[in-house]
Design an enzyme around this catalytic site. Structure first.
Site, short mmCIF file in Angstrom:
data_model
loop_
_atom_site.label_atom_id
_atom_site.label_comp_id
_atom_site.label_asym_id
_atom_site.label_seq_id
_atom_site.Cartn_x
_atom_site.Cartn_y
_atom_site.Cartn_z
N TYR A 60 -37.82 17.38 -15.18
CA TYR A 60 -38.11 17.81 -16.55
C TYR A 60 -39.22 18.85 -16.61
O TYR A 60 -40.31 18.67 -16.06
CB TYR A 60 -38.49 16.60 -17.43
N1 LIG Z 1 -30.69 10.35 -17.15
C1 LIG Z 1 -30.29 11.48 -17.72
O1 LIG Z 1 -29.42 12.19 -17.19
C2 LIG Z 1 -30.90 11.91 -19.03
C3 LIG Z 1 -30.34 12.99 -19.70
C4 LIG Z 1 -30.90 13.36 -20.93
C5 LIG Z 1 -32.00 12.68 -21.43
N2 LIG Z 1 -32.55 11.64 -20.73
C6 LIG Z 1 -33.72 10.91 -21.24
O2 LIG Z 1 -33.46 10.48 -22.57
C7 LIG Z 1 -34.47 10.99 -23.45
C8 LIG Z 1 -33.90 11.21 -24.82
O3 LIG Z 1 -32.81 12.14 -24.72
P1 LIG Z 1 -32.64 13.24 -25.85
O4 LIG Z 1 -33.92 13.98 -26.04
O5 LIG Z 1 -31.42 14.01 -25.50
O6 LIG Z 1 -32.39 12.29 -27.11
P2 LIG Z 1 -31.74 12.59 -28.54
O7 LIG Z 1 -32.27 11.53 -29.43
O8 LIG Z 1 -30.28 12.70 -28.43
O9 LIG Z 1 -32.28 14.02 -28.96
C9 LIG Z 1 -33.64 14.20 -29.27
C10 LIG Z 1 -33.80 15.51 -30.02
O10 LIG Z 1 -33.17 15.42 -31.29
C11 LIG Z 1 -34.01 16.03 -32.28
N3 LIG Z 1 -34.50 14.92 -33.13
C12 LIG Z 1 -34.97 13.71 -32.72
N4 LIG Z 1 -35.28 12.93 -33.75
C13 LIG Z 1 -34.99 13.63 -34.87
C14 LIG Z 1 -35.10 13.33 -36.23
N5 LIG Z 1 -35.56 12.15 -36.66
N6 LIG Z 1 -34.73 14.28 -37.12
C15 LIG Z 1 -34.25 15.46 -36.70
N7 LIG Z 1 -34.13 15.81 -35.40
C16 LIG Z 1 -34.49 14.89 -34.48
C17 LIG Z 1 -35.12 16.71 -31.51
O11 LIG Z 1 -34.69 17.99 -31.07
P3 LIG Z 1 -34.91 19.35 -31.88
O12 LIG Z 1 -36.21 19.26 -32.58
O13 LIG Z 1 -34.86 20.39 -30.82
O14 LIG Z 1 -33.75 19.44 -32.83
C18 LIG Z 1 -35.25 15.83 -30.29
O15 LIG Z 1 -35.86 16.46 -29.19
C19 LIG Z 1 -35.00 12.24 -22.74
O16 LIG Z 1 -36.30 12.60 -23.15
C20 LIG Z 1 -34.99 11.78 -21.30
O17 LIG Z 1 -36.13 10.97 -21.04
C21 LIG Z 1 -31.99 11.23 -19.54
#
Ligand SMILES: NC(=O)c1ccc[n+]([C@@H]2O[C@H](COP(=O)([O-])OP(=O)(O)OC[C@H]3O[C@@H](n4cnc5c(N)ncnc54)[C@H](OP(=O)(O)O)[C@@H]3O)[C@@H](O)[C@H]2O)c1
Length: 370
Positions: A60
């Site tokens: 990351y």
């Molecule tokens: N193992 C793996 O392969 C893998 C892959 C991906 C992620 N992960 C882990 O999972 C975690 C979460 O994944 P993700 O970040 O993809 O989760 P997600 O919940 O799908 O997306 C989070 C993004 O959505 C937007 N957001 C979040 N809450 C919001 C709200 N209340 N209102 C409006 N927009 C909102 C923000 O992006 P914007 O502000 O840019 O819109 C935020 O960065 C990562 O940080 C990582 O630790 C693991």
């Protein structure tokens, strides 16, 4: 259910929050993350709310995520209270194939880098990030076990592997006395439900707690992207990564817009944000141990932290379930009521007495039962 209620992960004794904090957004290197002060606020707000489970990876933001996380933990003197999950697999030195992948040489290289950036002498949960298609499960499990024995790692996990590989790895651990796999980290949300075909049963049968990523499908399920505008918002991760081929970012489709539309209606009926309803739905699905929430702004995290404060009534859950149900696929299509009825002679099989607690029971078949 609140964030400061803790559950043991898989069959381990490790107590973790149902909502984990994702730190893939800690750092601006990838063009859609948070700066240091915002990341610090996210960390402080999550831990002050009682959260103890934080997910990062050496991949990351080119290491910034781990470095800032280590710094924030140190600033608040929270090392003992925090469960740090970090991951290895991705290459750190172009041109050097052993600086990536899941072979012993790379795992032993990667762990030293993560420990250094995190400023700690142990990792609570060390996770293989992605299947590299070639390293034998024997080598991965032996190496992870060595790390546990050395004291550098407490528990181990797998992320983004085929189910057969995870099943083989866990069976090897059981039979050879290695540290068992405590978690499977996989993508899961209203728009990505493929893990229901195999991984949920796998996790439950073999004692691996399923912790899920991208519960909002990279922000799609917050409702900020509008189909009438081709998904454009002018901001947000999915806007920034348009044109990138990473499969995790391909979220704009007619099927997904229908799910978003139903989610919007359900959220209005509940007087909750779409993000809260989407996270709540994900967290309360069968077999889900923990949901990793992500944010780029404090207001988003504050919104998402309220996701477990309410119950979605069954009728609204059913509407979300039915609009997002994945298509039946072989061989899973052969395990439903009709074929099972043919197998069990139309008799309901597997009903165990209360308290029996089998690892898995066969459900009533329905078909042909008088
Ligand atoms: N193992 C793996 O392969 C893998 C892959 C991906 C992620 N992960 C882990 O999972 C975690 C979460 O994944 P993700 O970040 O993809 O989760 P997600 O919940 O799908 O997306 C989070 C993004 O959505 C937007 N957001 C979040 N809450 C919001 C709200 N209340 N209102 C409006 N927009 C909102 C923000 O992006 P914007 O502000 O840019 O819109 C935020 O960065 C990562 O940080 C990582 O630790 C693991």
């Amino acid at each position: 259910m609140s964030i400061n209620t803790y559950y043991t992960l898989g069959k381990s004794g490790l107590r973790v929050s149902r909502l984990a904090l994702g730190t893939m957004t800690f750092g601006t290197e990838w063009g859609w993350g948070a700066d240091e002060e915002t990341a610090r606020q996210l960390f402080n707000t999550y831990t002050e709310a009682g959260g103890n489970f934080i997910d990062t990876a050496d991949l990351y933001t080119n290491g910034t995520s781990e470095s800032w996380l280590g710094k924030f933990i140190y600033e608040r003197n929270l090392r003992d209270r925090t469960v740090i999950a970090t991951k290895f697999t991705y290459n750190a030195e172009p041109g050097n194939p052993n600086a990536g992948g899941n072979g012993r040489k790379n795992i032993l290289r990667a762990v030293e880098g993560s420990l250094k950036r995190l400023g700690t002498d142990y990792i609570d949960l060390y996770i293989l990030h992605t299947w590299d298609t070639i390293t034998p499960a024997e080598e991965v499990m032996r190496t992870l076990n060595d790390l546990v024995r050395s004291g550098k790692v407490r528990h181990v996990g797998l992320s983004d592997t085929p189910a057969w590989y995870a099943a083989r790895s866990q069976t090897l651990a059981e039979w050879r006395g290695y540290e068992p796999i405590s978690t499977l980290q996989l993508e899961y949300s209203l728009v990505e439900r493929n893990i229901e075909r195999e991984f949920i049963d796998l996790g439950q049968a073999l004692g691996m707690g399923v912790m899920v990523w991208s519960p909002l499908a990279s922000g799609l399920l917050s409702g900020k992207y509008k189909p009438s505008e081709g998904g454009s918002t002018g901001e947000g991760r999915l806007e920034t990564v348009k044109g990138v081929s990473n499969p995790a970012f391909q979220k704009f489709s007619d099927r997904n817009w229908k799910i978003v539309a139903e989610l919007e209606k359900v959220a209005q009926e509940l007087d909750r944000s779409m993000a809260q309803v989407a996270v709540n739905w994900t967290a309360n699905r069968p077999g889900i141990a923990s949901v990793i929430i992500g944010a780029t702004r404090l207001s988003q995290l504050e919104d998402n932290l309220k996701a477990l404060d309410f119950t979605i009534p069954a009728e609204l859950c059913d509407r979300l379930e039915s609009v997002s149900r994945p298509e039946a696929q072989f061989p899973y299509s052969f395990f439903g009521d009709e074929i099972q009825g043919m197998i069990h002679g139309g008799v309901a099989v597997g009903q165990q007495p209360i308290g029996y607690a089998p690892e898995r029971s066969i459900q009533s078949t329905g078909a042909g039962v008088a």
